[in-house]
Design a protein around this motif. Sequence first.
Motif, PDB file in Angstrom:
ATOM      1  N   GLY A 206       5.820   2.882   2.364  1.00 29.47           N
ATOM      2  CA  GLY A 206       5.819   1.571   2.981  1.00 29.47           C
ATOM      3  C   GLY A 206       5.316   1.594   4.411  1.00 29.47           C
ATOM      4  N   ALA A 207       5.802   2.542   5.204  1.00 31.65           N
ATOM      5  CA  ALA A 207       5.430   2.600   6.616  1.00 31.65           C
ATOM      6  C   ALA A 207       3.947   2.891   6.811  1.00 31.65           C
ATOM      7  CB  ALA A 207       6.263   3.664   7.331  1.00 31.65           C
ATOM      8  N   ARG A 208       3.331   3.623   5.865  1.00 32.29           N
ATOM      9  CA  ARG A 208       1.897   3.941   5.970  1.00 32.29           C
ATOM     10  C   ARG A 208       1.036   2.922   5.229  1.00 32.29           C
ATOM     11  NH1 ARG A 208       5.480   6.979   8.364  1.00 32.29           N
ATOM     12  NH2 ARG A 208       4.644   8.875   9.303  1.00 32.29           N
ATOM     13  N   GLY A 209       1.641   1.920   4.598  1.00 30.78           N
ATOM     14  CA  GLY A 209       0.872   0.904   3.889  1.00 30.78           C
ATOM     15  C   GLY A 209       0.129   1.443   2.688  1.00 30.78           C
TER      16      GLY A 209
ATOM     17  N   TYR B 124      10.868   0.547  -0.556  1.00 26.76           N
ATOM     18  CA  TYR B 124       9.432   0.530  -0.244  1.00 26.76           C
ATOM     19  C   TYR B 124       9.038  -0.799   0.396  1.00 26.76           C
ATOM     20  CZ  TYR B 124       4.448  -0.169  -1.265  1.00 26.76           C
ATOM     21  OH  TYR B 124       3.109  -0.470  -1.180  1.00 26.76           O
ATOM     22  N   ARG B 125       9.463  -1.885  -0.207  1.00 28.86           N
ATOM     23  CA  ARG B 125       9.073  -3.197   0.332  1.00 28.86           C
ATOM     24  C   ARG B 125       9.683  -3.437   1.717  1.00 28.86           C
ATOM     25  NH1 ARG B 125       9.556  -4.917  -5.355  1.00 28.86           N
ATOM     26  NH2 ARG B 125       7.413  -5.249  -6.083  1.00 28.86           N
ATOM     27  N   ALA B 126      10.913  -2.989   1.920  1.00 26.95           N
ATOM     28  CA  ALA B 126      11.549  -3.164   3.224  1.00 26.95           C
ATOM     29  C   ALA B 126      10.806  -2.400   4.311  1.00 26.95           C
ATOM     30  CB  ALA B 126      13.005  -2.715   3.161  1.00 26.95           C
ATOM     31  N   ALA B 127      10.243  -1.234   3.945  1.00 25.17           N
ATOM     32  CA  ALA B 127       9.557  -0.399   4.937  1.00 25.17           C
ATOM     33  C   ALA B 127       8.085  -0.755   5.097  1.00 25.17           C
ATOM     34  CB  ALA B 127       9.677   1.083   4.530  1.00 25.17           C
TER      35      ALA B 127
ATOM     36  N   THR C 282      -5.527  -0.008   4.057  1.00 25.23           N
ATOM     37  CA  THR C 282      -5.545   0.129   2.605  1.00 25.23           C
ATOM     38  C   THR C 282      -4.992  -1.105   1.914  1.00 25.23           C
ATOM     39  OG1 THR C 282      -5.255   2.525   2.819  1.00 25.23           O
ATOM     40  CG2 THR C 282      -4.718   1.548   0.683  1.00 25.23           C
ATOM     41  N   LEU C 283      -3.861  -1.618   2.389  1.00 26.71           N
ATOM     42  CA  LEU C 283      -3.170  -2.732   1.739  1.00 26.71           C
ATOM     43  C   LEU C 283      -2.687  -3.734   2.770  1.00 26.71           C
ATOM     44  CD1 LEU C 283      -0.803  -0.861  -0.787  1.00 26.71           C
ATOM     45  CD2 LEU C 283      -2.892  -2.106  -1.369  1.00 26.71           C
ATOM     46  N   ASP C 284      -2.779  -5.025   2.426  1.00 29.60           N
ATOM     47  CA  ASP C 284      -2.189  -6.038   3.295  1.00 29.60           C
ATOM     48  C   ASP C 284      -0.844  -6.526   2.779  1.00 29.60           C
ATOM     49  OD1 ASP C 284      -2.948  -7.533   1.114  1.00 29.60           O
ATOM     50  OD2 ASP C 284      -4.337  -8.837   2.200  1.00 29.60           O
ATOM     51  N   ARG C 285      -0.453  -6.071   1.577  1.00 27.92           N
ATOM     52  CA  ARG C 285       0.843  -6.405   1.002  1.00 27.92           C
ATOM     53  C   ARG C 285       1.299  -5.243   0.125  1.00 27.92           C
ATOM     54  NH1 ARG C 285       0.257  -7.683  -4.334  1.00 27.92           N
ATOM     55  NH2 ARG C 285       2.333  -8.629  -4.363  1.00 27.92           N
TER      56      ARG C 285
END
Length: 364
Positions: free
Chosen positions: A215-218, A239-242, A248-251
Amino acid sequence: MPPSLSVLDLSPIPAGSTVADALRNTVDLARAAERFGYRRYWLAEHHLNPGVAGAVPTLLMQAVAAATADIRVGSGAVQTGHRTPLSVVEEFGTLDALYPGRIDLGLGRSGGTRDPRRENGHVEGRVVDGVVIPAPFTARAALRSQRVKAQRELIRQPGAEAPGYTAVVDEVLGLLAGTHRASAGVAVHAVPGEGAGVETWVLGSSGGESAEVAGARGLPFAANYHVSPGTVLDAVEGYRAAFRPSATLDRPHVMVSADVVVARDAARARELAAGYAPWVHSIRSGAGAIPYPDPAAAAEAEWDPELVTDRLETQLVGDPAAVAERLAALARLTGADELLVTTITHDHADRVESYRLLAAEWAA
């Protein structure tokens, strides 16, 4: 649109067959999966298991990519605890150069100390929106086994210590991007590897370090319902919380795995899945995966329900419509963007047919 389906293959060795048979079956199933419309074909990494031939995912990825044309090919997952980040990046950079735009790099946490955040105390099993979420299973017995000790001795250089997982992921990302600096401040360039167009994933079984670093690295995250069904919700929620947006990803982007056996009717599917309980028992007891038994031998096998029940309750077994309905429920509950399906049967033709039936039902 429903989540896309992908394949996770352990290259199982059915009882009475050989490693060569299992590897030929992997290539054959990959060709079939591409015909059936699966999005990805991932190869697992396991060691010292008599019933599993998937020990070197990069070699199998090369064979699968060479035998197919378009399906994405990946690792599910590279065990980072006994690999250097440079060796991982060079191997996947080579694969990307040979098969550009098709390679997924799945990174798994292994070989280090156990993450204390996975020890959540006693949690009751439950059914949530039609999905079985059993009590979390603790693999302490298997982790203390002599086989696991032997594996660690054989798979690492003497005296080597596994680095922290977050550090490994950061070094892999830095080497791929060309931004990594060695400890002396020297710029280093992984060739092959730097600039490779691989899609990097993190795989995890809980809401601990793997989910947090993804999550932190997207990065996209694959949650292991088939390995640890009792902690899948913790994993996707962690994962979603972090999650922080990245280049790479915007969501957040989540893939969830599931054990599946599909046949023309429920009775036939249950027969094909009969070997699953003794096979899971062999793994969780610490003995290592046995060659996958045929239904007749499985009927005579003894196994400890305490080691197996959560996996039996969460294996999706039945006719195409019933299994597709349960997969859809799992996707809704976890918010999965993709589903990663793993199927093991004694007969290879039954395994191929299971994937065919599921893909046809899912598309319909």
